[in-house]
Design a protein around this motif. Sequence first.
Motif, short mmCIF file in Angstrom:
data_model
loop_
_atom_site.label_atom_id
_atom_site.label_comp_id
_atom_site.label_asym_id
_atom_site.label_seq_id
_atom_site.Cartn_x
_atom_site.Cartn_y
_atom_site.Cartn_z
N ALA A 85 0.70 -1.37 -0.07
CA ALA A 85 0.05 0.03 -0.05
C ALA A 85 1.04 1.30 0.01
O ALA A 85 0.34 2.26 -0.29
N ASN A 86 2.19 1.18 0.46
CA ASN A 86 2.94 2.57 0.57
C ASN A 86 4.21 2.04 -0.41
O ASN A 86 5.23 2.91 -0.16
N ALA A 87 4.11 1.27 -1.34
CA ALA A 87 5.28 1.10 -2.47
C ALA A 87 5.38 2.16 -3.78
O ALA A 87 5.11 1.65 -4.52
N SER A 88 5.35 3.40 -3.03
CA SER A 88 5.54 4.74 -4.07
C SER A 88 6.34 5.61 -3.38
O SER A 88 6.72 5.62 -2.38
N GLN A 89 6.74 6.72 -4.07
CA GLN A 89 7.32 7.86 -3.56
C GLN A 89 6.71 8.42 -2.45
O GLN A 89 7.39 8.60 -1.41
N TRP A 90 5.47 8.65 -2.48
CA TRP A 90 4.69 9.36 -1.28
C TRP A 90 4.60 8.26 -0.31
O TRP A 90 5.05 8.74 1.00
N VAL A 92 6.96 5.98 0.62
CA VAL A 92 7.97 5.91 1.20
C VAL A 92 8.30 7.18 2.10
O VAL A 92 8.62 7.24 3.42
N VAL A 93 8.16 8.32 1.62
CA VAL A 93 7.90 9.53 2.47
C VAL A 93 7.04 9.48 3.49
O VAL A 93 7.63 9.90 5.00
N LYS A 94 5.99 8.95 3.36
CA LYS A 94 4.89 8.78 4.59
C LYS A 94 5.40 8.03 5.65
O LYS A 94 5.65 8.31 6.86
N VAL A 95 5.99 6.64 5.34
CA VAL A 95 6.51 5.92 6.27
C VAL A 95 7.86 6.32 7.09
O VAL A 95 7.99 6.20 8.01
N VAL A 96 8.64 6.94 6.25
CA VAL A 96 9.95 7.65 6.80
C VAL A 96 9.37 8.80 7.95
O VAL A 96 9.98 8.81 8.91
N GLY A 97 8.49 9.37 7.38
CA GLY A 97 8.16 10.60 8.15
C GLY A 97 7.15 10.04 9.34
O GLY A 97 7.70 10.61 10.68
N GLU A 98 6.57 9.11 9.28
CA GLU A 98 5.99 8.41 10.44
C GLU A 98 6.94 7.82 11.41
O GLU A 98 6.84 8.20 12.71
N ALA A 99 8.10 7.16 11.17
CA ALA A 99 8.86 6.62 11.86
C ALA A 99 9.66 7.75 12.44
O ALA A 99 10.28 7.64 13.69
N MET A 100 10.01 9.04 12.02
CA MET A 100 10.53 10.38 12.58
C MET A 100 9.30 11.04 13.56
O MET A 100 9.81 11.73 14.33
N GLY A 101 7.89 10.48 13.63
CA GLY A 101 7.06 11.28 14.35
C GLY A 101 6.54 12.30 13.68
O GLY A 101 5.97 13.12 14.27
N LEU A 102 6.59 12.69 12.58
CA LEU A 102 6.11 13.65 11.83
C LEU A 102 4.76 13.49 11.16
O LEU A 102 4.36 12.22 10.72
N SER A 103 3.99 14.44 11.42
CA SER A 103 2.76 14.53 10.77
C SER A 103 2.79 14.89 9.38
O SER A 103 2.83 16.38 9.31
N LEU A 104 2.44 14.20 8.43
CA LEU A 104 2.57 14.82 6.97
C LEU A 104 1.22 15.20 6.16
O LEU A 104 1.17 15.64 5.06
N GLY A 105 0.25 14.68 6.69
CA GLY A 105 -1.07 14.77 6.18
C GLY A 105 -1.33 13.54 5.52
O GLY A 105 -0.42 12.49 5.07
N GLU A 106 -2.57 13.54 4.59
CA GLU A 106 -2.79 12.24 3.75
C GLU A 106 -2.28 12.46 2.41
O GLU A 106 -1.72 11.35 2.10
N LYS A 135 9.86 -4.52 -1.83
CA LYS A 135 8.54 -4.29 -2.32
C LYS A 135 8.72 -2.87 -3.23
O LYS A 135 7.59 -2.56 -4.09
N LEU A 136 9.85 -2.20 -3.22
CA LEU A 136 9.94 -1.06 -4.17
C LEU A 136 10.70 -1.44 -5.46
O LEU A 136 10.93 -0.66 -6.22
N ALA A 137 11.16 -2.69 -5.50
CA ALA A 137 12.07 -3.15 -6.46
C ALA A 137 11.09 -3.91 -7.92
O ALA A 137 11.00 -5.03 -7.90
N CYS A 138 10.36 -2.80 -8.23
CA CYS A 138 9.50 -3.01 -9.53
C CYS A 138 9.74 -2.52 -10.70
O CYS A 138 10.08 -1.37 -10.65
N TRP A 139 9.83 -3.20 -11.85
CA TRP A 139 10.09 -2.64 -12.94
C TRP A 139 9.37 -1.27 -13.29
O TRP A 139 8.12 -1.60 -13.27
N ARG A 140 9.99 -0.31 -13.48
CA ARG A 140 9.25 1.07 -13.62
C ARG A 140 8.51 1.55 -12.66
O ARG A 140 7.87 2.48 -12.78
N LYS A 141 8.79 0.99 -11.53
CA LYS A 141 7.99 1.64 -10.22
C LYS A 141 9.05 1.39 -9.04
O LYS A 141 8.72 1.16 -7.76
N ASP A 142 10.23 1.82 -9.31
CA ASP A 142 11.48 1.88 -8.39
C ASP A 142 11.73 3.12 -8.13
O ASP A 142 12.75 3.30 -7.41
#
Length: 191
Positions: A85-90, A92-106, A135-142
Amino acid sequence: MKDGGKDLVAHLVDESRIEQTPRAEEGGKRIMPEIAMQSVAVIRHAAARGDHVVITGPSGTLKTTAALAAAAEIAGSLYACINMANASQWGVVKVVGEAMGLSLGERPNVSISFGKIESILRRSGRLLIVDNFDKLACWRKDAGLHLLRDLQDSTGIGMVWVGTAAGARYIRDRREQGMESIYAKIGLWLD
């Protein structure tokens, strides 16, 4: 075969699972199988040197357990887990932000959110552990892999990618198709 009403094979499988399961002994000291301890040692190395490390292996080999143990042990480390569900640029940004305790919105702007994360992590000496990177290692979706590489380039943080061998193969096999910059950053591969 039965052993006291219990199937012997099932009993042996249960015993094997118990043996591989990390558990605490008196005093809270963690006991882990050798493979998990090797992974933790490699993660410590990445944290100390700011390196990029890839740890791969089949399911059930305690990679995630080792990653979580290392994240709990190493002060300031971040643990982010990728799922489909989070295997995209957004994502990745969201899960890293959450790991940092940041609220980045939807669905905020990826560039602005990435910049916020980048400015906080720059020269912080922290470690980012990314579980299920494959899960990020997909042809054209990396693009998520490239985003993580950019984050390490711009901040100098240590980075550990944990996942299956398929993710490592994807990077190695596609060096000529845009993966060279990622491949070159990886200092240690543990399989």
